[in-house]
Design a protein around this motif. Sequence first.
Motif, PDB file in Angstrom:
ATOM      1  N   ALA A 130       0.837  -1.198   0.000  1.00 59.67           N
ATOM      2  CA  ALA A 130       0.000   0.000   0.000  1.00 59.67           C
ATOM      3  C   ALA A 130       0.872   1.247   0.000  1.00 59.67           C
ATOM      4  O   ALA A 130       1.538   1.544   0.994  1.00 59.67           O
TER       5      ALA A 130
ATOM      6  N   GLN B 180       2.206   0.190  -8.846  1.00 55.28           N
ATOM      7  CA  GLN B 180       1.546   1.466  -9.063  1.00 55.28           C
ATOM      8  C   GLN B 180       2.377   2.387  -9.957  1.00 55.28           C
ATOM      9  O   GLN B 180       3.591   2.233 -10.071  1.00 55.28           O
TER      10      GLN B 180
ATOM     11  N   ASP C 210      -8.616   9.695  -8.578  1.00 49.61           N
ATOM     12  CA  ASP C 210      -7.758   8.690  -7.951  1.00 49.61           C
ATOM     13  C   ASP C 210      -6.497   9.332  -7.376  1.00 49.61           C
ATOM     14  O   ASP C 210      -6.047   8.962  -6.286  1.00 49.61           O
TER      15      ASP C 210
ATOM     16  N   THR D 138      -5.533   9.450  -3.414  1.00 46.99           N
ATOM     17  CA  THR D 138      -4.279   8.866  -2.938  1.00 46.99           C
ATOM     18  C   THR D 138      -3.514   9.838  -2.064  1.00 46.99           C
ATOM     19  O   THR D 138      -3.034   9.477  -0.976  1.00 46.99           O
TER      20      THR D 138
ATOM     21  N   VAL E  26      -3.271   4.907  -6.162  1.00 42.63           N
ATOM     22  CA  VAL E  26      -4.188   3.785  -5.937  1.00 42.63           C
ATOM     23  C   VAL E  26      -5.579   4.172  -6.435  1.00 42.63           C
ATOM     24  O   VAL E  26      -5.910   5.351  -6.536  1.00 42.63           O
TER      25      VAL E  26
ATOM     26  N   GLY F 209     -11.315   1.182  -5.562  1.00 45.39           N
ATOM     27  CA  GLY F 209     -10.850  -0.161  -5.225  1.00 45.39           C
ATOM     28  C   GLY F 209      -9.932  -0.221  -4.030  1.00 45.39           C
ATOM     29  O   GLY F 209      -9.310  -1.256  -3.783  1.00 45.39           O
ATOM     30  N   TYR F 210      -9.842   0.887  -3.276  1.00 45.95           N
ATOM     31  CA  TYR F 210      -8.931   0.899  -2.129  1.00 45.95           C
ATOM     32  C   TYR F 210      -9.690   0.555  -0.855  1.00 45.95           C
ATOM     33  O   TYR F 210     -10.730   1.145  -0.561  1.00 45.95           O
TER      34      TYR F 210
ATOM     35  N   ASP G 178      -7.967  -4.436   2.667  1.00 50.92           N
ATOM     36  CA  ASP G 178      -7.129  -5.537   2.178  1.00 50.92           C
ATOM     37  C   ASP G 178      -6.290  -5.154   0.969  1.00 50.92           C
ATOM     38  O   ASP G 178      -5.694  -6.020   0.313  1.00 50.92           O
ATOM     39  N   TYR G 179      -6.211  -3.846   0.676  1.00 50.26           N
ATOM     40  CA  TYR G 179      -5.480  -3.425  -0.524  1.00 50.26           C
ATOM     41  C   TYR G 179      -4.016  -3.856  -0.483  1.00 50.26           C
ATOM     42  O   TYR G 179      -3.451  -4.256  -1.509  1.00 50.26           O
TER      43      TYR G 179
ATOM     44  N   HIS H 267      -3.716  -7.202  -1.785  1.00 46.17           N
ATOM     45  CA  HIS H 267      -4.253  -7.381  -3.140  1.00 46.17           C
ATOM     46  C   HIS H 267      -4.144  -6.054  -3.893  1.00 46.17           C
ATOM     47  O   HIS H 267      -5.150  -5.420  -4.213  1.00 46.17           O
ATOM     48  N   PRO H 268      -2.919  -5.613  -4.184  1.00 44.82           N
ATOM     49  CA  PRO H 268      -2.724  -4.296  -4.784  1.00 44.82           C
ATOM     50  C   PRO H 268      -3.243  -4.207  -6.214  1.00 44.82           C
ATOM     51  O   PRO H 268      -3.151  -5.168  -6.987  1.00 44.82           O
ATOM     52  N   LEU H 269      -3.798  -3.057  -6.523  1.00 43.16           N
ATOM     53  CA  LEU H 269      -4.270  -2.759  -7.872  1.00 43.16           C
ATOM     54  C   LEU H 269      -3.692  -1.410  -8.254  1.00 43.16           C
ATOM     55  O   LEU H 269      -3.894  -0.420  -7.548  1.00 43.16           O
TER      56      LEU H 269
END
Length: 234
Positions: A44, A58, A107, A111, A159, A163-164, A167-168, A171-173
């Motif tokens: 994160a 990222q 986004d 962040t 981020v 979707g943040y 549990d980010y 499970h990073p996006l």
Amino acid sequence: MSKKTLNGLVPAALLAFALATPLPAGPVPPLVLAVGGAPGGGSAPVVGWGRYGNPLFQATLLRFEADLSLVGDLATSWSLSEDRLTWTIKLRQDAKFSDGTALTAEDVAFTFNAARDAGGLVDMKILREARAIAPDTVELELMRPQITFTSHLVGLGIVPKAGYGADYARHPLGAGPFRMVEWRPGEQLVVEPNPYWHGGTIPFPRVSFVFGAEAAAIALAQTGAVQVAAVPAA
């Protein structure tokens, strides 16, 4: 090897290696790296992941070239107001997260504000507010002038606002060069290229980071099981 190796220095070196190294003709095999310590807190950025270099998953607003000059990553232009309190940053419109959703100024603002409020390793107390003033434009207003704030433009991975969650980190996006395939804490991290990345082609079909002691890294390198190993200078 400290935990910050994977947190920044290895991703930065890996990306430069992947984009700059001539590879032989034909299928390229997966890349395996023995990197020493494993990240303990997940991936994160708002609490410190990637602050020592390029985040793995990222994208950042700016990035360093090989000669340490600053160039845009997500940003296409950036300017600082005359009173040195407000950064105005224009974003590229083709950036997408690894699930195919578009990355927007919302986004970016989310962040930066989340990093300010998290109280983690990212010291963002100087930020008064980040706000999206257009889908592709964000303003970052500071409490007082601080020219070193540019380090956050380079180091803070963006981020997804939608979707943040809690549990980010596991499970990073992101919109960076890689996306996670598998993570076995303390053992191995497996990633593959993000098909939506705006930065070019990653030649390796898969990259595995193997964690463990330096002696194990040397043994793996000697047997040819890994292509890159972090070992003591001696």
